[in-house]
Write a protein that holds these residues in place. Structure first.
Motif, short mmCIF file in Angstrom:
data_model
loop_
_atom_site.label_atom_id
_atom_site.label_comp_id
_atom_site.label_asym_id
_atom_site.label_seq_id
_atom_site.Cartn_x
_atom_site.Cartn_y
_atom_site.Cartn_z
N SER A 197 84.96 23.38 84.42
CA SER A 197 86.15 23.62 85.23
C SER A 197 86.03 23.03 86.62
O SER A 197 87.03 22.76 87.26
CB SER A 197 86.47 25.11 85.30
N LEU B 83 82.14 26.19 80.02
CA LEU B 83 83.52 26.12 80.52
C LEU B 83 83.55 26.20 82.03
O LEU B 83 84.30 25.48 82.68
CB LEU B 83 84.33 27.30 80.00
N LEU B 84 82.73 27.09 82.55
CA LEU B 84 82.70 27.27 83.99
C LEU B 84 82.28 25.96 84.67
O LEU B 84 82.89 25.53 85.65
CB LEU B 84 81.72 28.39 84.35
N ALA C 37 86.11 31.21 84.60
CA ALA C 37 86.72 29.96 84.11
C ALA C 37 88.24 30.07 84.16
O ALA C 37 88.94 29.11 84.48
CB ALA C 37 86.23 29.65 82.71
N ALA D 282 91.40 29.97 78.43
CA ALA D 282 89.95 30.00 78.57
C ALA D 282 89.30 30.61 77.34
O ALA D 282 88.33 30.07 76.80
CB ALA D 282 89.56 30.78 79.82
#
Lengths: 275, 311
Positions: free
Chosen positions: A165, A161-162, A266, A108
């Protein structure tokens, strides 16, 4: 640590290799600068002038909006670079990463650094336009602002990123993120001061990390010591939370905290992933 | 023999389905272990659990002395995986793909150059080292993936349907590489495939069906269990033939499928000589074959592998 470096390096390598993306990344912020800097400065300055006692002599909109456009570029590039996670899943490469013994936090963090570095590079490209726009920032201020740009980009990449994901398709990601990005830009003080907003909007402004990012960038880049109090006021460079003006250090801590918490979230998704 | 993978009472259940039902097996060091079964048999679920990609509901997996649920990183470092689908970064060169892999697996810096050269040599790709993967053919990509899987000197190499989507020639070639690996490097290989004829190279095979392992042994032993050779016979008068077979040859197991008579006999040589001496009815076709793994699968599940996959 080597894992972080490997993932970071791969994303950078791919960025420089993708000609279309490189070209697009140069032109988009320049376009925004032309539109906002050139097109809107006249009307914005007249509007601001009517609010100021001395007729708004000291207010230069281009000087005000430039750090805002840089932040906006950071925001968009960071979040969209995080989309590489979805692409990696689509093209299978994520499996290669996930079955290797790299720690999930490093995956991450590596992805976050990769997206943030690309965004920071793009932000710095905009610095080249400073002389063309007739602006003059202090060189030391520009050098000081770069590490901060990277920090802000990290926070925004972590946010991307979160989303990446748990969103499965690139189309879905683009749609969702656009809905998110627009208010984040408009309610951050990047393009216009966010003074005197209705309460509910004010709340969004105050929880929006971009607000603090823009504010810190402006405080570093614009020569605030020699500016009139009325101009600073009009620029909105005095954010108060719970009736207290926030300091640069607090703003930086807020952004760093935001980045840390989001990158950990993440990580969780990489932990339970079975790509 | 020492075992490198040992699986005990491994179970995986989803909401209301048991995908893997308390299976046990061992994979011995240095062998090629074939893992067969139709789609949906629970093969992939089992492999994903062994490769630390999926958490078992219960049971134990030990690989190279490490527990697959407790010591994930040690297990990950001990295995190499060649996935069914392409997992190379096609925008990068072969060299870059390999270097990244070295970094992911903590291959010491001073050994990287040597190892990259070494694995490229095994799969005959030394000359393509600096080319982008997107310019590679399907077979070259597969070979590069195998090379990459070997870079960190894994103790076990998992090959999940390694020849899917390749033409017969490339496929045959790939098996040559795989056998070469086994001989030269002594790596244990865990192989899954749909093509039962390809599984013949395995030292031992396990057949999985509906979440259970229904047979596990060497291909020869499994085929021997079926009892000898298969004979397919067509004659001008099948009824008469069947009667004569019953009278004159006792040890044959007979089934009829349309106009074909299937005979299972201990030894086809002995059968043919008796058959030729004693039978009067003209034969239209006669086909003798050794049992294949397909016959084994059929015998154990009552279905052909292709039929089972359709269910």
């Amino acid at each position: 640590m080597e894992g972080i470096f490997a993932i970071w390096q791969r994303d950078l390598l791919k960025f420089f290799r993708d000609r279309a993306r490189l070209f697009g990344s140069f032109t988009m912020p320049i376009l925004f600068l032309l539109i906002f800097g050139g097109g809107m400065s006249g009307s914005m300055e007249t509007m601001m002038a009517s609010n100021m006692p001395e007729g708004g002599e000291g207010f230069n909109y281009v000087e005000f909006v430039f750090p805002g456009i840089v932040s906006m570029t950071l925001l968009m590039t960071s979040i969209f670079s995080a989309m590489s996670v979805i692409e990696d899943k689509d093209f299978g490469y994520m499996k290669e990463i996930l079955v290797s013994p790299i720690s999930r936090v490093h995956i991450a963090v590596g992805k976050m650094f990769g997206a943030a570095t690309v965004a920071t590079i793009q932000g710095m490209i905009l610095f080249l336009l400073i002389p063309l726009l007739g602006l003059s920032y202090q060189l030391t201020a520009l050098i000081q602002v770069i590490p901060f740009m990277f920090l802000l980009a990290c926070a925004l990449s972590a946010l991307g990123l979160l989303f990446a994901s748990f969103i499965r398709s690139t189309q879905g990601f683009q749609l969702t993120v656009q809905i998110l990005v627009m208010p984040m830009i408009f309610l951050s003080g990047a393009l216009f001061p966010v003074n005197n907003m209705p309460t509910w909007m004010d709340i969004i402004v105050k929880i929006n990390p971009v607000t603090y990012g823009v504010d810190v960038m402006k405080k570093i880049m614009i020569d605030i010591e020699n500016a009139q109090a009325a101009v600073l006021d009009a620029m909105g460079l005095n954010i108060t939370v719970w009736g207290r003006e926030v300091t640069i250090v607090e703003e930086i801590l807020f952004i760093a905290g935001f980045a840390t918490i989001l990158v950990l979230f993440a990580t969780l998704s990489f932990k339970r992933a079975n790509a | 023999m020492e075992s490198i993978i040992s699986v005990r009472k491994l179970t995986k259940s989803y909401k209301n389905v048991k995908a893997v039902k308390a299976i046990d097996f061992e994979v011995e060091k240095g062998e090629i272990f074939g893992f067969l079964g139709p789609n949906g048999a629970g093969k992939s679920t089992t492999i994903n659990m062994i490769c630390t990609m999926l958490k078992p509901t219960s049971g134990d997996i030990v690989i190279n002395g490490y527990d697959a649920t407790e010591e994930k990183d040690a297990v990950r470092a001990s295995i190499g995986i060649i996935f069914q689908e392409n997992t190379l970064d096609e925008k990068l060169t072969a060299n870059e793909n390999l270097l990244l892999h070295c970094r992911f697996y903590h291959v010491p810096k001073e050994q990287r150059e040597k190892r990259i050269h070494e694995v490229l040599e095994i799969v005959d790709l030394v000359d393509e080292r600096y080319r982008r993967v997107e310019t590679f053919s399907g077979g070259m990509k597969r070979r590069l993936e195998i090379a990459r899987g070997l870079l960190h000197y894994p103790k076990v190499l998992f090959l999940d349907e390694p020849t899917v989507g390749l033409d017969p020639q490339t496929r045959a070639h790939l098996w040559e590489y795989i056998l070469k690996l086994k001989e030269k490097e002594g790596i244990t290989m865990f192989l899954t495939t749909h093509y039962l004829d390809e599984a013949e190279i395995s030292d031992r095979v396990a057949i999985m069906d509906q979440g259970e392992i229904i047979a596990i042994d060497s291909p020869t032993a499994l085929k021997d269990q079926l009892g000898g050779d298969m004979i397919e016979l067509k004659t001008e008068d099948n009824e008469q033939t069947l009667k004569e077979i019953e009278e004159k040859i006792e040890e044959a197991e007979v089934t009829v499928d349309g106009d074909t008579i299937h005979l299972k006999v201990a030894s086809s040589d002995a059968f043919i000589s008796t058959f030729m001496q004693n039978f009067t009815i003209p034969i239209t076709t006669l086909n003798i074959r050794k049992p294949s793994l397909n016959d084994v699968f059929l015998a154990f599940t009552g279905r052909k592998i292709a039929e089972a996959a359709k269910e």
